[in-house]
Design an enzyme around this catalytic site. Structure first.
Site, PDB file in Angstrom:
ATOM      1  CE  LYS A  52       0.640  -3.629   4.109  1.00  0.00           C
ATOM      2  NZ  LYS A  52       0.903  -2.303   4.121  1.00  0.00           N
ATOM      3  CB  THR A  92      -0.908   0.044   1.128  1.00  0.00           C
ATOM      4  OG1 THR A  92      -1.769  -1.180   1.429  1.00  0.00           O
ATOM      5  CG2 THR A  92      -1.833   1.125   1.161  1.00  0.00           C
ATOM      6  CD  GLU A 124       1.776  -5.451  12.896  1.00  0.00           C
ATOM      7  OE1 GLU A 124       2.775  -5.060  12.394  1.00  0.00           O
ATOM      8  OE2 GLU A 124       0.833  -6.347  12.765  1.00  0.00           O
TER       9      GLU A 124
END
Length: 271
Positions: A136, A28, A169
């Site tokens: 990811k 992203t 996170e």
């Protein structure tokens, strides 16, 4: 606008392995002033992930052309790149000669907080898997459940911990905490996403001789932090101003980090 294997389309095959098994990766990226300033870093991370998963790498040139077609001149937004293993028959095992499918899309920017983030603690925990830590990949159910908690509670973001309660996170950000001038970020050797902006902050700290370490971080240590900073490639660096109802003041270290990265061309930094 969406592209599938470089062609305008909003559809993929119902037999795509990304749909069936989450067999793929994504990036992203921030579109700023008509370009993706961190494109090379995103593509390098994507290629590294393909190497780990054994996905066919379509090449930086081909992916770069997809991004160029989606980038509006002078435009702002988000570009998302996905690579899946393409079509496959029933069963987990991929075909030895499997290719890949490229999916790329352009999206508007999300609303950005004007001053900082109100953050809570998600009850959904991240499972450990050292082989996938940092990647990811498309398997994002933990983040989906965490983001649902965030929306239900009315927070801006939610902190996610691992099975032992260690801070890892946020649902869509990496995090840094500051205590007595020392910058720390959670280690991601068991779970979590190693973000592009996180890597930039670590590199800048080392070049600038600003102490920064990757550590095991407990919840109590996070609560005791002088500053908490969230990072991702869309928002840049954003301070946490409220953690579970406790005010957290933005501080000088976060300001120093933002100013330092701005001098290196990261110009879309958050509040």
């Amino acid at each position: 606008m969406m592209l599938v294997d470089g062609m305008p389309s909003a559809q993929v095959s119902a037999s795509d392995r990304g749909l069936h098994y989450g067999d793929g990766l994504f990036e992203t990226m921030r579109l700023h002033d008509g370009s993706v300033p961190l494109l090379d870093r995103h593509l390098a991370r994507l290629q590294a992930g393909c190497n780990v998963l054994g996905l066919a790498w379509p090449g930086a040139e081909l992916l770069g052309r997809d991004v160029e077609r989606l980038a509006l001149p002078g435009g702002e937004g988000i570009i998302k790149l996905m690579i899946t293993r393409g079509d496959g028959g029933r069963g987990y095992a991929p075909q030895p000669d499997a290719g890949c499918r490229r999916v790329a899309g352009r999206y508007p920017l999300p609303a950005l907080p004007e001053t900082g983030m109100q953050v809570g603690r998600c009850s959904t925990r991240l499972g450990r898997n050292a082989g996938l830590a940092g990647l990811k990949h498309l398997c994002r159910l933990e983040q989906v459940l965490g983001a649902a908690e965030v929306a239900s509670a009315g927070w801006d973001e939610g902190i996610m911990t691992d099975e032992d309660g260690r801070v890892i996170e946020a649902t869509r950000h990496n995090l840094f905490l500051v205590r007595d001038g020392r910058v720390r970020t959670p280690r991601l050797d068991g779970c979590g996403v190693a973000g592009v902006m996180r890597a930039l902050v670590l590199e800048w700290c080392r070049r600038s001789h600003r102490h920064c370490s990757e550590d095991r971080v407990s919840w109590d240590e996070l609560v005791a932090a002088d500053e908490i900073i969230l990072t991702n490639a869309v928002r840049g660096l954003v301070p946490v101003t409220d953690l579970c109802g406790r005010p957290v003041a933005p501080g000088p270290v976060g300001a120093e980090l933002r100013e330092g990265l701005a001098r290196e061309g990261v110009v879309w930094l958050g509040a």
